[in-house]
Write a protein that holds these residues in place. Structure first.
Motif, PDB file in Angstrom:
ATOM      1  N   HIS A 171      -6.003   5.281  -7.197  1.00 41.57           N
ATOM      2  CA  HIS A 171      -6.053   4.100  -7.507  1.00 41.57           C
ATOM      3  C   HIS A 171      -5.632   2.616  -7.715  1.00 41.57           C
ATOM      4  O   HIS A 171      -4.195   3.478  -7.475  1.00 41.57           O
ATOM      5  CB  HIS A 171      -6.389   4.776  -9.346  1.00 41.57           C
ATOM      6  CG  HIS A 171      -7.184   3.717 -10.484  1.00 41.57           C
ATOM      7  ND1 HIS A 171      -8.890   3.427 -10.006  1.00 41.57           N
ATOM      8  CD2 HIS A 171      -6.702   2.768 -10.904  1.00 41.57           C
ATOM      9  CE1 HIS A 171      -8.341   2.239 -10.623  1.00 41.57           C
ATOM     10  NE2 HIS A 171      -8.131   1.355 -11.174  1.00 41.57           N
ATOM     11  N   ASP A 172      -6.205   1.974  -7.118  1.00 41.22           N
ATOM     12  CA  ASP A 172      -5.971   0.986  -7.223  1.00 41.22           C
ATOM     13  C   ASP A 172      -6.488  -0.413  -8.369  1.00 41.22           C
ATOM     14  O   ASP A 172      -7.251  -0.696  -8.459  1.00 41.22           O
ATOM     15  CB  ASP A 172      -6.068  -0.520  -6.060  1.00 41.22           C
ATOM     16  CG  ASP A 172      -5.320  -1.370  -6.079  1.00 41.22           C
ATOM     17  OD1 ASP A 172      -5.011  -2.078  -6.515  1.00 41.22           O
ATOM     18  OD2 ASP A 172      -4.474  -1.675  -5.091  1.00 41.22           O
ATOM     19  N   ASP A 173      -4.855  -0.852  -9.364  1.00 35.80           N
ATOM     20  CA  ASP A 173      -6.054  -1.494  -9.696  1.00 35.80           C
ATOM     21  C   ASP A 173      -6.386  -2.934  -9.815  1.00 35.80           C
ATOM     22  O   ASP A 173      -6.469  -3.875 -10.628  1.00 35.80           O
ATOM     23  CB  ASP A 173      -4.676  -1.905 -11.463  1.00 35.80           C
ATOM     24  CG  ASP A 173      -3.527  -2.757 -10.677  1.00 35.80           C
ATOM     25  OD1 ASP A 173      -3.481  -3.052  -9.606  1.00 35.80           O
ATOM     26  OD2 ASP A 173      -2.772  -2.384 -11.845  1.00 35.80           O
TER      27      ASP A 173
ATOM     28  N   GLN B 243      -1.965   2.898 -10.669  1.00 36.37           N
ATOM     29  CA  GLN B 243      -2.363   2.603 -12.063  1.00 36.37           C
ATOM     30  C   GLN B 243      -3.804   2.907 -12.364  1.00 36.37           C
ATOM     31  O   GLN B 243      -4.166   2.597 -11.520  1.00 36.37           O
ATOM     32  CB  GLN B 243      -1.750   1.864 -13.238  1.00 36.37           C
ATOM     33  CG  GLN B 243      -2.108   0.825 -12.573  1.00 36.37           C
ATOM     34  CD  GLN B 243      -0.684  -0.356 -13.664  1.00 36.37           C
ATOM     35  OE1 GLN B 243       0.107   0.203 -13.680  1.00 36.37           O
ATOM     36  NE2 GLN B 243      -0.956  -1.567 -12.985  1.00 36.37           N
ATOM     37  N   ALA B 244      -3.589   4.044 -13.637  1.00 38.02           N
ATOM     38  CA  ALA B 244      -5.891   3.836 -13.609  1.00 38.02           C
ATOM     39  C   ALA B 244      -5.018   4.280 -15.737  1.00 38.02           C
ATOM     40  O   ALA B 244      -4.581   4.740 -16.007  1.00 38.02           O
ATOM     41  CB  ALA B 244      -5.616   5.191 -13.389  1.00 38.02           C
TER      42      ALA B 244
ATOM     43  N   TRP C   4      -4.758  -6.581 -15.763  1.00 38.53           N
ATOM     44  CA  TRP C   4      -5.338  -5.163 -15.693  1.00 38.53           C
ATOM     45  C   TRP C   4      -6.129  -5.069 -17.143  1.00 38.53           C
ATOM     46  O   TRP C   4      -6.432  -4.945 -17.701  1.00 38.53           O
ATOM     47  CB  TRP C   4      -3.949  -4.184 -15.493  1.00 38.53           C
ATOM     48  CG  TRP C   4      -4.332  -2.872 -15.426  1.00 38.53           C
ATOM     49  CD1 TRP C   4      -4.672  -2.996 -14.372  1.00 38.53           C
ATOM     50  CD2 TRP C   4      -4.301  -1.986 -16.146  1.00 38.53           C
ATOM     51  NE1 TRP C   4      -5.193  -1.314 -14.280  1.00 38.53           N
ATOM     52  CE2 TRP C   4      -4.562  -0.589 -15.041  1.00 38.53           C
ATOM     53  CE3 TRP C   4      -3.538  -1.372 -17.272  1.00 38.53           C
ATOM     54  CZ2 TRP C   4      -4.258   0.902 -16.281  1.00 38.53           C
ATOM     55  CZ3 TRP C   4      -3.400  -0.213 -17.647  1.00 38.53           C
ATOM     56  CH2 TRP C   4      -3.946   1.026 -16.829  1.00 38.53           C
TER      57      TRP C   4
ATOM     58  N   PRO D 281      -7.870  -1.281 -17.129  1.00 33.80           N
ATOM     59  CA  PRO D 281      -8.399   0.404 -17.098  1.00 33.80           C
ATOM     60  C   PRO D 281     -10.137   1.082 -16.953  1.00 33.80           C
ATOM     61  O   PRO D 281     -10.713   0.170 -16.452  1.00 33.80           O
ATOM     62  CB  PRO D 281      -8.270   1.154 -18.193  1.00 33.80           C
ATOM     63  CG  PRO D 281      -7.720   0.205 -19.798  1.00 33.80           C
ATOM     64  CD  PRO D 281      -7.886  -1.082 -18.732  1.00 33.80           C
ATOM     65  N   SER D 282      -9.858   1.748 -15.914  1.00 35.78           N
ATOM     66  CA  SER D 282     -11.089   2.154 -15.241  1.00 35.78           C
ATOM     67  C   SER D 282     -11.481   3.530 -16.219  1.00 35.78           C
ATOM     68  O   SER D 282     -11.298   3.848 -17.202  1.00 35.78           O
ATOM     69  CB  SER D 282     -11.407   3.157 -14.184  1.00 35.78           C
ATOM     70  OG  SER D 282     -10.397   3.684 -14.149  1.00 35.78           O
TER      71      SER D 282
END
Length: 140
Positions: free
Chosen positions: A95-97, A103-104, A137, A139-140
């Motif tokens: 994961h790329d923020d 980070q995720a 940022w 979160p996914s």
């Protein structure tokens, strides 16, 4: 409630090398075998850095091959021995923020885990959270 297994500081090295006298690959293989046989019901394994002792592609490649035997989903986090560019070349799906950080946020039922990238490659002995990794940022 989710079952989460946390591993830390595996310090993978290239084949044929050792870290402080130990072969981290042999140790990780035994851990993976134990997880698969005794904890197959786990929802997630989180391995936080230091993933590689020197942050080199050969070590990440070795780690990737070993993790292929793990039957539980895994998320990787970077530590101060790691290198984002080398890591991403071997784990491009990580994961790329959107700001270049690995980070995720991971939802597991009602729980939410936030996996933060605090790697400061300019000062590898220190970790930090910068402004480009926080306010913008999501979160996914």
């Amino acid at each position: 409630m989710s079952k989460i297994i946390h591993l830390s500081d595996i310090y993978m090295c290239p084949a044929g090398e050792r870290v402080v006298g130990f072969d981290p690959a042999a140790r990780l293989q035994s851990v993976i075998a134990a997880l698969n046989s005794e904890h197959g019901d786990a929802d997630l394994v989180i391995i936080n850095g230091d993933l590689a002792d020197r942050g080199d592609e050969a070590s990440y490649g070795r780690l990737r091959r070993l993790l292929a035997d793990l039957s539980i989903p895994v998320r990787l986090m970077l530590g101060n021995h790691d290198n984002r560019q080398a890591f991403r070349r071997v784990f491009p799906e990580s994961h790329d923020d959107g700001n270049g950080f690995v980070q995720a946020a991971v939802a597991l039922g009602p729980e939410r885990l936030i996996l933060l990238d605090t790697l400061d490659e300019a000062r590898p002995s220190a970790g930090f959270l910068c402004s480009s990794g926080s306010p913008g940022w999501r979160p996914s």
